[in-house]
Design a protein around this motif. Structure first.
Motif, short mmCIF file in Angstrom:
data_model
loop_
_atom_site.label_atom_id
_atom_site.label_comp_id
_atom_site.label_asym_id
_atom_site.label_seq_id
_atom_site.Cartn_x
_atom_site.Cartn_y
_atom_site.Cartn_z
N THR A 78 35.12 47.63 79.99
CA THR A 78 35.93 48.09 80.01
C THR A 78 36.57 49.47 79.66
O THR A 78 37.59 50.11 79.86
CB THR A 78 37.19 47.15 79.59
N GLY A 79 35.56 49.97 78.82
CA GLY A 79 35.76 51.51 78.38
C GLY A 79 34.45 51.70 77.37
O GLY A 79 33.32 50.71 76.40
N TRP A 108 30.86 49.77 73.09
CA TRP A 108 31.67 49.79 74.51
C TRP A 108 32.76 49.04 74.42
O TRP A 108 32.29 48.11 73.34
CB TRP A 108 30.85 49.53 75.91
N LEU A 109 33.84 48.94 75.27
CA LEU A 109 34.84 48.07 75.18
C LEU A 109 34.67 47.04 76.03
O LEU A 109 33.77 47.49 76.82
CB LEU A 109 36.24 48.70 75.53
N PRO A 150 40.79 42.17 76.80
CA PRO A 150 40.35 42.80 75.41
C PRO A 150 39.76 42.45 74.37
O PRO A 150 40.35 41.31 73.17
CB PRO A 150 41.34 44.14 74.83
N LYS A 203 36.93 55.70 85.63
CA LYS A 203 37.69 56.30 85.11
C LYS A 203 39.53 56.43 84.61
O LYS A 203 40.29 56.25 86.16
CB LYS A 203 37.66 57.64 83.85
N THR A 204 40.26 55.43 83.97
CA THR A 204 41.65 55.37 84.06
C THR A 204 42.58 55.62 83.09
O THR A 204 43.65 55.51 83.06
CB THR A 204 41.95 53.28 84.31
N GLU A 264 42.56 57.35 78.82
CA GLU A 264 41.91 56.93 77.49
C GLU A 264 43.07 57.44 76.34
O GLU A 264 44.35 57.49 76.23
CB GLU A 264 41.22 58.29 77.02
N SER A 265 42.65 57.75 75.13
CA SER A 265 43.53 57.21 73.70
C SER A 265 42.39 58.40 72.92
O SER A 265 41.77 58.75 73.56
CB SER A 265 43.66 56.13 72.90
N HIS A 315 38.80 56.24 72.44
CA HIS A 315 38.87 55.87 73.88
C HIS A 315 38.92 55.81 74.31
O HIS A 315 39.44 56.66 74.90
CB HIS A 315 39.41 53.97 73.78
N TYR A 361 38.98 54.28 78.57
CA TYR A 361 39.04 53.67 79.27
C TYR A 361 38.84 53.62 81.02
O TYR A 361 39.09 54.23 81.70
CB TYR A 361 40.79 53.20 79.09
#
Length: 283
Positions: free
Chosen positions: A199-200, A208-209, A220, A244-245, A247-248, A251, A253
Motif C-alpha cells: 500500500t505504499g 514497503w507499507l 494497515p 500514487k494516491t 503522501e505524508s 511515506h 501511499y
C-alpha cells in the motif's frame, strides 16, 4: 564484565534436522541478556547495561565468579513467552511486568573462563551452578528428534528451536567486543505465512507499507523491510509511480493493486504484523 553474546545462523531453508552430534532446545522469544556476577552484578543486553531495570534479577542464585547467557521473557498465563510484553517493559518502566531469565549457557565458572569447553560440559556446569527460582530457570536440551520437537513447537504456536553442536565452543570476540555469528548454533523459526497488499513505501527507509484484507477494507498492518530484493524493488517502482494516491512526511501511499506472499512471526496486539519477510509477488 560484558561479553558479546554468541549469535546463531538460520538453518538451511529454515528446516529442522536430526544429527547425533547436536541437540535441540526451545528458542525463547525475549531479549538476550548476559548475567555477569564477577566482582559485582551487571545485567547486559546486546547494547546496554540494564542492571537497574530488573530488580527481580538482582539477587541471582549463583555464586560470585559466574557469568551466564540467556534470554529474559515475560510469561503469559500458559507459560509461553510474551515478546510484546517483554519489549514494552524494556522500553518503559511503567509498562514493565516481572521477567524470568532463561539461562542456556555459562561463560565463567568460579571466576574461570569456560567458553573454550564443549557445550555439553558447559551445560553440566550450568546445572551445577544455577539454583532455579521464580526468576531464574535453566533451558535444557530435549531428548530425541529435533524434527519432531519442532513440529510440537509449531503446534503450540511457540517461536522455534535452536539446534546446537554438542562439542561447540562459545564463540565471541573480546578484542573487538563484537558478537560472532556461528554455524555451530542454528535456529529454526516457526514462521506463519499469508498474503498481503502493498500500500505504499517509506521515503527514508527501504521498506514497503502493507495492508491486510479485513471485510470490505484493507487494514494497515505496518511496514516490511526484510526479504525485498533489488529486482523486487525495480518491479514495484513503476507501480508506485502509476498508482500514487497521496503522501505524508515519511511515506508515499498507493492503491492496493499488488499482492505478495510474506512470512512473519506473529501479530502485535495493536494489529501490526511482527517482522514480515517478503517471499514473492502473487500474479
Amino acid at each position: 564484565m560484558f561479553i558479546p553474546p554468541m549469535l546463531l545462523q538460520y538453518a538451511k531453508n529454515n528446516e529442522p534436522f536430526d544429527d547425533s552430534s547436536t541437540f535441540a532446545e526451545l528458542k525463547w522469544d525475549g531479549i538476550r541478556l548476559i548475567v555477569s556476577n564477577l566482582d559485582e552484578l551487571n545485567l547486559y543486553t546486546k547494547n546496554t547495561n540494564a542492571t537497574s531495570k530488573y530488580p527481580e534479577l538482582q539477587n541471582p542464585p549463583i555464586p560470585k565468579g559466574t557469568v551466564l547467557d540467556g534470554e529474559i521473557v515475560v510469561l503469559d498465563e500458559q507459560g509461553r513467552a510474551d515478546f510484546e510484553a517483554t519489549n514494552a517493559g524494556f522500553r518503559s518502566s511503567k509498562l514493565r511486568k516481572p521477567v524470568v531469565f532463561m539461562a542456556f549457557d555459562i561463560l565463567y565458572h568460579r571466576g574461570v573462563d569456560v567458553t573454550g569447553l564443549p557445550l555439553e560440559h558447559r551445560k553440566q556446569l550450568l546445572e551445577d551452578t544455577l539454583i532455579e527460582t521464580e526468576h531464574y530457570r535453566i533451558v535444557r536440551p530435549i531428548e530425541g528428534s529435533a524434527e519432531s520437537f519442532f513440529n510440537i513447537v509449531c503446534q503450540h504456536g511457540l517461536e522455534g528451536i535452536v539446534i546446537k553442536k554438542k562439542n561447540s565452543k562459545y564463540e565471541t570476540d573480546l578484542r573487538s567486543m563484537k558478537s560472532v555469528r556461528s554455524w555451530s548454533w542454528q535456529k529454526v523459526i516457526n514462521y506463519q505465512r499469508t498474503e498481503v497488499f502493498i500500500t505504499g513505501y517509506s521515503k527514508k527507509e527501504h521498506s514497503w507499507l502493507l495492508g491486510y484484507p479485513d471485510g470490505d477494507r484493507i487494514r494497515p498492518i505496518g511496514a516490511m523491510e526484510l526479504g525485498i530484493t533489488p529486482s523486487a524493488r525495480q518491479s514495484m517502482w513503476p507501480v508506485f509511480q502509476a498508482y500514487k494516491t497521496g503522501e505524508s512526511k515519511d511515506h508515499v501511499y498507493v492503491q492496493p493493486v499488488v499482492r505478495c506472499k510474506v512470512k512473519y512471526r506473529d501479530w502485535y496486539k495493536s494489529g501490526a504484523m511482527r517482522l514480515p519477510v517478503f517471499e514473492e509477488f502473487i500474479v
